[in-house]
Design a protein around this motif. Structure first.
Motif, PDB file in Angstrom:
ATOM      1  N   LYS A 178       0.858  -1.185   0.000  1.00  9.13           N
ATOM      2  CA  LYS A 178       0.000   0.000   0.000  1.00  9.13           C
ATOM      3  C   LYS A 178       0.896   1.236   0.000  1.00  9.13           C
ATOM      4  CE  LYS A 178      -4.253   1.503   2.288  1.00  9.13           C
ATOM      5  NZ  LYS A 178      -5.151   1.181   3.416  1.00  9.13           N
ATOM      6  N   LEU A 179       0.869   1.968  -1.121  1.00 10.65           N
ATOM      7  CA  LEU A 179       1.693   3.173  -1.267  1.00 10.65           C
ATOM      8  C   LEU A 179       0.795   4.362  -0.960  1.00 10.65           C
ATOM      9  CD1 LEU A 179       3.105   2.073  -4.729  1.00 10.65           C
ATOM     10  CD2 LEU A 179       4.376   1.993  -2.582  1.00 10.65           C
ATOM     11  N   CYS A 180       1.037   5.001   0.188  1.00 13.32           N
ATOM     12  CA  CYS A 180       0.208   6.136   0.592  1.00 13.32           C
ATOM     13  C   CYS A 180       0.897   7.449   0.218  1.00 13.32           C
ATOM     14  CB  CYS A 180      -0.050   6.095   2.093  1.00 13.32           C
ATOM     15  SG  CYS A 180      -0.779   4.529   2.649  1.00 13.32           S
ATOM     16  N   CYS A 181       0.140   8.538   0.275  1.00 13.64           N
ATOM     17  CA  CYS A 181       0.708   9.839  -0.081  1.00 13.64           C
ATOM     18  C   CYS A 181       1.862  10.176   0.881  1.00 13.64           C
ATOM     19  CB  CYS A 181      -0.378  10.902   0.003  1.00 13.64           C
ATOM     20  SG  CYS A 181      -1.158  10.984   1.619  1.00 13.64           S
ATOM     21  N   ASN A 182       2.792  11.005   0.502  1.00 11.45           N
ATOM     22  CA  ASN A 182       2.859  11.801  -0.723  1.00 11.45           C
ATOM     23  C   ASN A 182       4.116  11.397  -1.482  1.00 11.45           C
ATOM     24  OD1 ASN A 182       0.752  14.114  -0.578  1.00 11.45           O
ATOM     25  ND2 ASN A 182       1.515  13.979   1.502  1.00 11.45           N
ATOM     26  N   LEU A 183       3.919  10.723  -2.611  1.00  8.94           N
ATOM     27  CA  LEU A 183       5.104  10.283  -3.334  1.00  8.94           C
ATOM     28  C   LEU A 183       4.818  10.046  -4.813  1.00  8.94           C
ATOM     29  CD1 LEU A 183       4.651   6.923  -3.570  1.00  8.94           C
ATOM     30  CD2 LEU A 183       5.433   7.012  -1.243  1.00  8.94           C
ATOM     31  N   LEU A 184       5.921   9.985  -5.555  1.00  9.91           N
ATOM     32  CA  LEU A 184       5.884   9.579  -6.955  1.00  9.91           C
ATOM     33  C   LEU A 184       6.479   8.181  -6.963  1.00  9.91           C
ATOM     34  CD1 LEU A 184       7.510  12.764  -8.556  1.00  9.91           C
ATOM     35  CD2 LEU A 184       5.071  12.235  -8.462  1.00  9.91           C
ATOM     36  N   VAL A 185       5.875   7.273  -7.712  1.00  8.11           N
ATOM     37  CA  VAL A 185       6.445   5.923  -7.762  1.00  8.11           C
ATOM     38  C   VAL A 185       6.547   5.478  -9.213  1.00  8.11           C
ATOM     39  CG1 VAL A 185       4.215   4.812  -7.362  1.00  8.11           C
ATOM     40  CG2 VAL A 185       6.296   3.563  -6.862  1.00  8.11           C
ATOM     41  N   LYS A 186       7.711   4.913  -9.539  1.00 11.89           N
ATOM     42  CA  LYS A 186       7.960   4.454 -10.911  1.00 11.89           C
ATOM     43  C   LYS A 186       7.647   2.974 -11.042  1.00 11.89           C
ATOM     44  CE  LYS A 186      11.512   4.701 -14.526  1.00 11.89           C
ATOM     45  NZ  LYS A 186      11.651   3.400 -15.127  1.00 11.89           N
ATOM     46  N   ASN A 187       8.037   2.209 -10.042  1.00  7.93           N
ATOM     47  CA  ASN A 187       7.825   0.776 -10.140  1.00  7.93           C
ATOM     48  C   ASN A 187       8.144   0.069  -8.830  1.00  7.93           C
ATOM     49  OD1 ASN A 187       7.204  -1.690 -11.367  1.00  7.93           O
ATOM     50  ND2 ASN A 187       8.301  -1.140 -13.232  1.00  7.93           N
ATOM     51  N   LEU A 188       7.716  -1.186  -8.772  1.00  7.27           N
ATOM     52  CA  LEU A 188       8.072  -2.103  -7.689  1.00  7.27           C
ATOM     53  C   LEU A 188       8.544  -3.383  -8.365  1.00  7.27           C
ATOM     54  CD1 LEU A 188       4.827  -1.835  -5.517  1.00  7.27           C
ATOM     55  CD2 LEU A 188       6.990  -0.714  -5.032  1.00  7.27           C
ATOM     56  N   CYS A 189       9.442  -4.081  -7.695  1.00 11.50           N
ATOM     57  CA  CYS A 189       9.995  -5.291  -8.295  1.00 11.50           C
ATOM     58  C   CYS A 189      10.457  -6.219  -7.180  1.00 11.50           C
ATOM     59  CB  CYS A 189      11.168  -4.871  -9.178  1.00 11.50           C
ATOM     60  SG  CYS A 189      12.398  -6.133  -9.501  1.00 11.50           S
ATOM     61  N   THR A 190      10.309  -7.537  -7.391  1.00  6.31           N
ATOM     62  CA  THR A 190      10.880  -8.501  -6.442  1.00  6.31           C
ATOM     63  C   THR A 190      11.872  -9.381  -7.193  1.00  6.31           C
ATOM     64  OG1 THR A 190       9.047 -10.034  -6.866  1.00  6.31           O
ATOM     65  CG2 THR A 190       8.888  -8.653  -4.889  1.00  6.31           C
ATOM     66  N   SER A 191      12.887  -9.836  -6.476  1.00 10.47           N
ATOM     67  CA  SER A 191      13.897 -10.702  -7.078  1.00 10.47           C
ATOM     68  C   SER A 191      14.742 -11.338  -5.991  1.00 10.47           C
ATOM     69  CB  SER A 191      14.813  -9.897  -8.007  1.00 10.47           C
ATOM     70  OG  SER A 191      15.787 -10.753  -8.587  1.00 10.47           O
ATOM     71  N   ASP A 192      15.386 -12.459  -6.321  1.00 12.58           N
ATOM     72  CA  ASP A 192      16.371 -13.043  -5.414  1.00 12.58           C
ATOM     73  C   ASP A 192      17.750 -12.448  -5.687  1.00 12.58           C
ATOM     74  OD1 ASP A 192      14.785 -14.597  -3.851  1.00 12.58           O
ATOM     75  OD2 ASP A 192      15.181 -16.488  -4.886  1.00 12.58           O
ATOM     76  N   LEU A 193      17.842 -11.657  -6.753  1.00  8.74           N
ATOM     77  CA  LEU A 193      19.124 -11.044  -7.118  1.00  8.74           C
ATOM     78  C   LEU A 193      19.238  -9.657  -6.498  1.00  8.74           C
ATOM     79  CD1 LEU A 193      19.176 -11.879 -10.937  1.00  8.74           C
ATOM     80  CD2 LEU A 193      20.621 -12.922  -9.177  1.00  8.74           C
ATOM     81  N   LEU A 194      20.462  -9.315  -6.131  1.00  8.54           N
ATOM     82  CA  LEU A 194      20.727  -7.983  -5.618  1.00  8.54           C
ATOM     83  C   LEU A 194      21.180  -7.120  -6.792  1.00  8.54           C
ATOM     84  CD1 LEU A 194      20.833  -6.143  -3.176  1.00  8.54           C
ATOM     85  CD2 LEU A 194      23.186  -6.883  -2.794  1.00  8.54           C
ATOM     86  N   PHE A 195      20.307  -6.211  -7.217  1.00 14.28           N
ATOM     87  CA  PHE A 195      20.639  -5.348  -8.343  1.00 14.28           C
ATOM     88  C   PHE A 195      21.413  -4.134  -7.862  1.00 14.28           C
ATOM     89  CE2 PHE A 195      16.512  -7.196  -9.963  1.00 14.28           C
ATOM     90  CZ  PHE A 195      17.127  -8.084 -10.827  1.00 14.28           C
ATOM     91  N   GLU A 196      22.532  -3.867  -8.513  1.00 15.90           N
ATOM     92  CA  GLU A 196      23.342  -2.700  -8.176  1.00 15.90           C
ATOM     93  C   GLU A 196      23.141  -1.653  -9.259  1.00 15.90           C
ATOM     94  OE1 GLU A 196      25.289  -1.608  -5.841  1.00 15.90           O
ATOM     95  OE2 GLU A 196      25.862  -3.302  -4.603  1.00 15.90           O
ATOM     96  N   PRO A 197      22.559  -0.520  -8.927  1.00 17.85           N
ATOM     97  CA  PRO A 197      22.390   0.505  -9.952  1.00 17.85           C
ATOM     98  C   PRO A 197      23.742   1.076 -10.360  1.00 17.85           C
ATOM     99  CG  PRO A 197      21.724   1.343  -7.809  1.00 17.85           C
ATOM    100  CD  PRO A 197      22.056  -0.101  -7.618  1.00 17.85           C
ATOM    101  N   GLY A 198      23.817   1.499 -11.600  1.00 24.14           N
ATOM    102  CA  GLY A 198      25.066   2.095 -12.065  1.00 24.14           C
ATOM    103  C   GLY A 198      26.112   1.078 -12.456  1.00 24.14           C
ATOM    104  N   VAL A 199      25.793  -0.217 -12.313  1.00 25.01           N
ATOM    105  CA  VAL A 199      26.730  -1.266 -12.720  1.00 25.01           C
ATOM    106  C   VAL A 199      26.326  -1.738 -14.117  1.00 25.01           C
ATOM    107  CG1 VAL A 199      27.499  -3.641 -12.293  1.00 25.01           C
ATOM    108  CG2 VAL A 199      27.203  -2.078 -10.377  1.00 25.01           C
ATOM    109  N   THR A 200      27.279  -1.748 -15.038  1.00 23.80           N
ATOM    110  CA  THR A 200      26.960  -2.199 -16.399  1.00 23.80           C
ATOM    111  C   THR A 200      27.140  -3.711 -16.483  1.00 23.80           C
ATOM    112  OG1 THR A 200      29.254  -1.936 -17.089  1.00 23.80           O
ATOM    113  CG2 THR A 200      27.782  -0.038 -17.408  1.00 23.80           C
ATOM    114  N   LEU A 201      26.546  -4.282 -17.511  1.00 28.23           N
ATOM    115  CA  LEU A 201      26.660  -5.719 -17.735  1.00 28.23           C
ATOM    116  C   LEU A 201      28.122  -6.124 -17.883  1.00 28.23           C
ATOM    117  CD1 LEU A 201      24.512  -7.861 -17.892  1.00 28.23           C
ATOM    118  CD2 LEU A 201      24.524  -7.676 -20.362  1.00 28.23           C
TER     119      LEU A 201
END
Length: 232
Positions: free
Chosen positions: A170-193
């Motif tokens: 439940k996403l309550c005010c006040n915010l902007l939200v782009k997405n939600l995601c679940t995974s067993d992997l730890l994603f590191e932003p800014g890391v290239t393939l």
């Protein structure tokens, strides 16, 4: 073990087709906007109190998302000078429902057998405040944030419970939200393939952020200069 349909990650908004509002619910001032900077649709949730405006998945409280991924990613931005609130309902191996909430309304961490409340300190200009651990209204220049919640660890650490699955959000005010995601992997932003392969990060379960979940980084800019990455 992750069900095949949830591997390697599950894009929650896409899978549950949030924009159709058949499997999700909205209350109050919730709008889908096209954001040129984010290169896609974002949802704006605003209102004077958290109970009056929210986006909820699944639609009915009696249903369950049944998502078993270890990490939940929340890609959001607090609205400037406002307070926001997010509730996550998780189910333990013993079939107990526990609510995990985080908000810049909370002054301190609180816990009971069925509810964990985490104070959230917004990044950006409030870095100095953050060091003193003072939650409060989001700063004027609050940044887009990738919040990563290690759900099994949170339950084990604070309640000595075993995690089963994510039941609802439940996403309550006040915010902007782009997405939600679940995974067993730890994603590191800014890391290239390429870097992930070179550094052999995959052995540690670390992977680059999937493109459909990534925040855009203009040429010549660095991810961490533009956004916040917070792991709980």
């Amino acid at each position: 073990v992750l069900a095949a349909w949830q591997r390697p990650y599950l894009n929650i908004f896409k899978h549950f087709r949030v924009e159709e509002w058949k499997r999700s619910a909205k209350e109050g001032d919730v709008a889908a906007l096209t954001d040129t900077r984010m290169k896609g649709t974002i949802y704006r949730i605003r209102g004077s109190n958290p109970a009056s405006s929210y986006l909820q998945l699944p639609r009915a409280g009696t249903q369950s998302l049944g998502l078993t991924g270890r990490y939940l990613y929340v890609l959001f931005r607090p609205l400037p000078r406002k307070h926001f609130l997010v509730h996550l309902d998780v189910t333990t191996e013993e079939n107990q429902v526990v609510r995990i909430s985080f908000s810049n309304l909370f002054k301190e961490f609180k816990s009971s057998a069925t509810w964990l409340q985490f104070p959230f300190v917004c990044g950006a200009a409030s870095e100095g405040m953050a060091r003193r651990g003072v939650p409060g209204a989001a700063p004027a220049d609050a940044r887009w944030t990738c919040l990563v919640l290690d759900l099994p660890s949170i339950l084990a650490l604070y309640l000595a419970r075993s995690y089963s699955h994510l039941r609802g959000v439940k996403l309550c005010c006040n915010l902007l939200v782009k997405n939600l995601c679940t995974s067993d992997l730890l994603f590191e932003p800014g890391v290239t393939l390429v870097r992930a392969r070179l550094g052999d990060l995959s052995c540690r379960g670390v992977a680059p952020m999937p493109r459909e979940l990534a925040f855009p980084v203009p040429k010549g800019e660095k991810w961490h200069d533009l956004y916040d990455y917070i792991r709980y």
